[in-house]
Design a protein around this motif. Structure first.
Motif, mmCIF file in Angstrom:
data_model
loop_
_atom_site.group_PDB
_atom_site.id
_atom_site.type_symbol
_atom_site.label_atom_id
_atom_site.label_comp_id
_atom_site.label_asym_id
_atom_site.label_seq_id
_atom_site.Cartn_x
_atom_site.Cartn_y
_atom_site.Cartn_z
ATOM 1 N N TYR A 133 130.602 56.707 68.509
ATOM 2 C CA TYR A 133 131.326 56.068 67.880
ATOM 3 C C TYR A 133 132.711 56.243 67.591
ATOM 4 N N ALA A 134 133.750 55.683 67.735
ATOM 5 C CA ALA A 134 135.027 55.696 67.065
ATOM 6 C C ALA A 134 135.418 54.358 66.606
ATOM 7 N N VAL A 135 136.731 54.796 66.043
ATOM 8 C CA VAL A 135 137.091 53.596 64.809
ATOM 9 C C VAL A 135 137.817 52.807 65.619
ATOM 10 N N GLU A 163 135.543 45.204 69.918
ATOM 11 C CA GLU A 163 134.744 44.640 70.534
ATOM 12 C C GLU A 163 134.205 46.254 71.907
ATOM 13 N N VAL A 164 135.590 46.901 71.541
ATOM 14 C CA VAL A 164 135.564 48.246 72.612
ATOM 15 C C VAL A 164 134.714 49.186 71.973
ATOM 16 N N SER A 165 134.509 48.897 70.239
ATOM 17 C CA SER A 165 133.853 50.026 69.436
ATOM 18 C C SER A 165 132.568 49.415 69.383
ATOM 19 N N GLU A 166 132.142 48.517 69.833
ATOM 20 C CA GLU A 166 131.373 48.018 69.676
ATOM 21 C C GLU A 166 130.262 48.520 70.635
ATOM 22 N N GLU A 167 130.702 47.740 72.061
ATOM 23 C CA GLU A 167 129.833 48.290 72.871
ATOM 24 C C GLU A 167 130.235 49.387 73.617
ATOM 25 N N LEU A 168 130.785 50.893 72.814
ATOM 26 C CA LEU A 168 130.934 52.308 72.854
ATOM 27 C C LEU A 168 130.188 52.504 71.954
ATOM 28 N N THR A 169 129.718 52.047 71.019
ATOM 29 C CA THR A 169 127.734 52.370 69.811
ATOM 30 C C THR A 169 126.613 52.248 70.855
ATOM 31 N N LYS A 170 127.009 51.306 72.216
ATOM 32 C CA LYS A 170 125.665 51.118 73.053
ATOM 33 C C LYS A 170 125.464 52.569 73.608
ATOM 34 N N ASP A 171 126.422 53.426 74.060
ATOM 35 C CA ASP A 171 126.274 54.583 74.675
ATOM 36 C C ASP A 171 126.228 55.844 73.628
ATOM 37 N N ASN A 172 125.880 55.447 72.378
ATOM 38 C CA ASN A 172 125.605 56.405 71.535
ATOM 39 C C ASN A 172 127.359 56.608 71.464
ATOM 40 N N PHE A 177 133.390 54.178 56.874
ATOM 41 C CA PHE A 177 132.411 54.725 56.275
ATOM 42 C C PHE A 177 131.217 54.271 56.772
ATOM 43 N N ASN A 178 130.752 53.156 57.087
ATOM 44 C CA ASN A 178 130.172 51.953 58.174
ATOM 45 C C ASN A 178 129.967 52.214 59.286
ATOM 46 N N LEU A 179 130.808 52.024 60.095
ATOM 47 C CA LEU A 179 130.557 53.016 61.363
ATOM 48 C C LEU A 179 129.948 55.107 61.940
ATOM 49 N N SER A 180 130.032 55.500 60.260
ATOM 50 C CA SER A 180 129.644 56.597 59.994
ATOM 51 C C SER A 180 128.766 56.866 59.477
ATOM 52 N N GLU A 181 128.329 55.514 59.348
ATOM 53 C CA GLU A 181 126.317 55.581 58.524
ATOM 54 C C GLU A 181 125.779 54.817 59.606
ATOM 55 N N ARG A 182 126.251 54.123 60.643
ATOM 56 C CA ARG A 182 125.652 53.531 61.632
ATOM 57 C C ARG A 182 125.746 55.355 62.840
ATOM 58 N N ALA A 183 126.431 55.504 63.071
ATOM 59 C CA ALA A 183 125.918 56.721 63.601
ATOM 60 C C ALA A 183 125.050 57.770 63.188
ATOM 61 N N GLN A 184 124.824 58.374 62.184
ATOM 62 C CA GLN A 184 124.235 59.221 61.009
ATOM 63 C C GLN A 184 122.921 58.634 61.713
ATOM 64 N N LYS A 185 122.853 56.933 61.393
ATOM 65 C CA LYS A 185 121.547 56.402 61.873
ATOM 66 C C LYS A 185 120.851 56.927 63.059
ATOM 67 N N ALA A 186 121.847 56.511 63.812
ATOM 68 C CA ALA A 186 121.834 57.201 65.212
ATOM 69 C C ALA A 186 120.924 58.476 65.916
ATOM 70 N N GLU A 187 121.567 59.290 64.905
ATOM 71 C CA GLU A 187 121.315 60.782 65.033
ATOM 72 C C GLU A 187 119.481 60.607 64.650
ATOM 73 N N ARG A 188 119.411 60.337 64.008
ATOM 74 C CA ARG A 188 118.381 60.742 63.197
ATOM 75 C C ARG A 188 117.505 60.371 64.358
ATOM 76 N N ALA A 189 117.739 59.297 64.522
ATOM 77 C CA ALA A 189 116.601 58.571 65.422
ATOM 78 C C ALA A 189 116.701 58.564 66.901
ATOM 79 N N ILE A 190 117.983 58.961 67.356
ATOM 80 C CA ILE A 190 117.389 59.848 68.801
ATOM 81 C C ILE A 190 117.764 61.520 69.067
#
Ligand SMILES: Cc1ncc(COP(=O)(O)O)c(C=O)c1O
Length: 421
Positions: free
Chosen positions: A379-381, A368-377, A20-33
């Motif tokens: 999001y995976a668990v 680390e891989v999941s976090e690295e992926l967020t840099k490319d927008n 749910f935490n990652l999913s929230e971050r993904a939604q935030k990114a969706e709103r931003a970009i």
């Protein structure tokens, strides 16, 4: 000293649910970009290509046509009789096993897991499931003082690891009266694996062998949460007929859920269904589960039960529902095909995917891989042994580009690790 009030057995680590935490971050990114620029592969529900939750028309039209009293009244503790009949029909289709088959309603598949694990294991017992598994199996069972042991789902050639299954099964049977195994198939979460009919034969042969010792009680819990999205509706149900005429000390419990197959996640409706050659074992199942229902949640969602009964009872409604579901299944299959094909093309190792909502990528440093992926927008668990990508929630177009992004993130994290950074 900071004040604490909770009982000792209810003190758990204060960590937020990672999904749910990652999913929230993904939604935030969706709103931003903008949604087009984000790949949100965290959600375990079927979403359309625009990222909106799919809700089946046939299901919700039926629900909205119900009379208030069909939604409002208390239901029977064990579930409404027509619901229990409908569950058996829609679950087994042509493959209803011979013997005593009894269903008890539960709040979702999760409720069925609770009913089965509580009533068929003793405190301190170890339960068995695969090393890739849906983590709530641990939450549900550790809350009641049970432990989850795992076998290796795949061998070095990525085939079902029956050897490891057997070793763990025998290890537990040598020390415990009860051997309770959870098999999440077909369309396993998180890998998308489905146990083949031959593999089922081996599992059942081993169970029968151990069952020769009449002091042993073998319980096979089959979690079929995703069965309605297995490619082959009939083929994926054939294994049910293998549960006919098993020894009396081998009990099968099927965990049925309306969450995925009827896009009814929030309605919380499911059932635990026992299959046994013994009338007494079936009756005992019924009374034990009904007691648990009363003691935990009383009755279940009557409106959800009515809608399922009405659809299953009516040939035309069932046909329309099936067509609608198959359309979504088609969409899911296309997403899976393109992801698997691209993964192969770019050399991204994935676990054997057959059916279902998720594809998993094994790796050494999932966090680390999941976090690295967020840099490319993307999001995976992160799981213990890899990354889970929810193709159920990501468009075909994005499923095509995701594998190469994941491959790059994996390589980057590995290179940083080897440099000891
Ligand atoms: C493997 C597995 N089993 C069971 C469930 C139970 O779902 P529910 O309680 O919503 O029916 C889920 C839901 O995500 C699941 O992934």
């Amino acid at each position: 000293m900071t004040q604490s009030m909770v009982a000792k057995h209810s003190m758990w680590p204060r960590k937020k649910d990672i999904i749910f935490n990652l999913s929230e971050r993904a939604q935030k990114a969706e709103r931003a970009i903008g949604k087009d620029n984000v790949i949100n592969g965290t959600i375990g529900a079927l979403m359309d290509d625009e990222g909106k939750l799919i809700t089946m028309e046939t299901v919700y039209n039926e629900y909205k046509s119900l009379e208030n009293k069909d939604i409002s009244a208390y239901a029977a503790l064990e579930g409404q009789p027509d619901y229990l009949e409908a569950v058996k029909k829609i679950c087994f289709k042509e493959y209803l096993p011979e013997g005593y088959v009894k269903a008890v309603a539960s709040p979702g598949g999760s409720g069925a897991i609770k009913l089965a694990t509580w009533n068929y294991t003793n405190e301190g017992d170890e339960l068995l499931t695969s090393d890739w598994f849906w983590s709530p199996y641990v939450s549900i069972t550790e809350e009641i003082g049970r432990k989850v042991a795992t076998y290796k789902l795949f061998d070095e050639n990525n085939n079902f690891n029956f050897k490891s299954f057997k070793e763990e099964f025998l290890r537990i049977s040598s020390k415990q009266e009860r051997i309770f195994t959870i098999l999440n198939t077909p369309a396993h979460n998180p890998t998308g694996y489905s146990v083949s009919d031959d593999e089922w034969d081996k599992i059942l042969d081993l169970s029968k062998e151990v069952a020769q010792d009449k002091n042993k009680k073998i319980i096979l819990f089959v979690d079929i949460a995703y069965i309605d999205f297995a490619k082959d509706d009939n083929g994926s149900r054939k294994f049910f007929s293998k549960f006919s005429n098993l020894p009396e000390n081998v009990l099968v419990i099927v965990g049925f859920s309306m969450s995925k197959g009827f896009t009814a996640y929030g309605m919380r409706m499911g059932a635990a269904i026992c299959i046994t050659a013994s009338e007494n074992v079936a009756e005992e199942f019924y009374y034990a589960c009904v007691h648990s229902c009363r003691a935990n949640w009383s009755n279940c969602n009557r409106g959800a039960m009515s809608l399922l009964s009405n659809i299953v009872k009516d040939q035309q409604k069932l046909k329309t529902y099936t067509e609608e579901k198959n359309m979504h299944k088609e969409m899911l299959n296309k997403r899976a095909d393109i992801f698997v094909k691209e993964a192969k093309k770019v050399g991204l190792p994935i676990l054997p995917y057959i059916d279902g909502f998720f594809i998993s990528i094994p790796c050494d440093n999932p966090m680390e891989v999941s976090e690295e992926l967020t840099k490319d927008n993307v999001y995976a668990v992160p799981l213990k042994m890899g990354i889970r990508f929810a193709i159920c929630a990501v468009s075909e177009e994005k499923c095509k580009i995701a594998p190469s992004i994941i491959k790059n993130a994996l390589e980057y994290v590995e290179s940083q690790k080897s440099l000891n950074i």
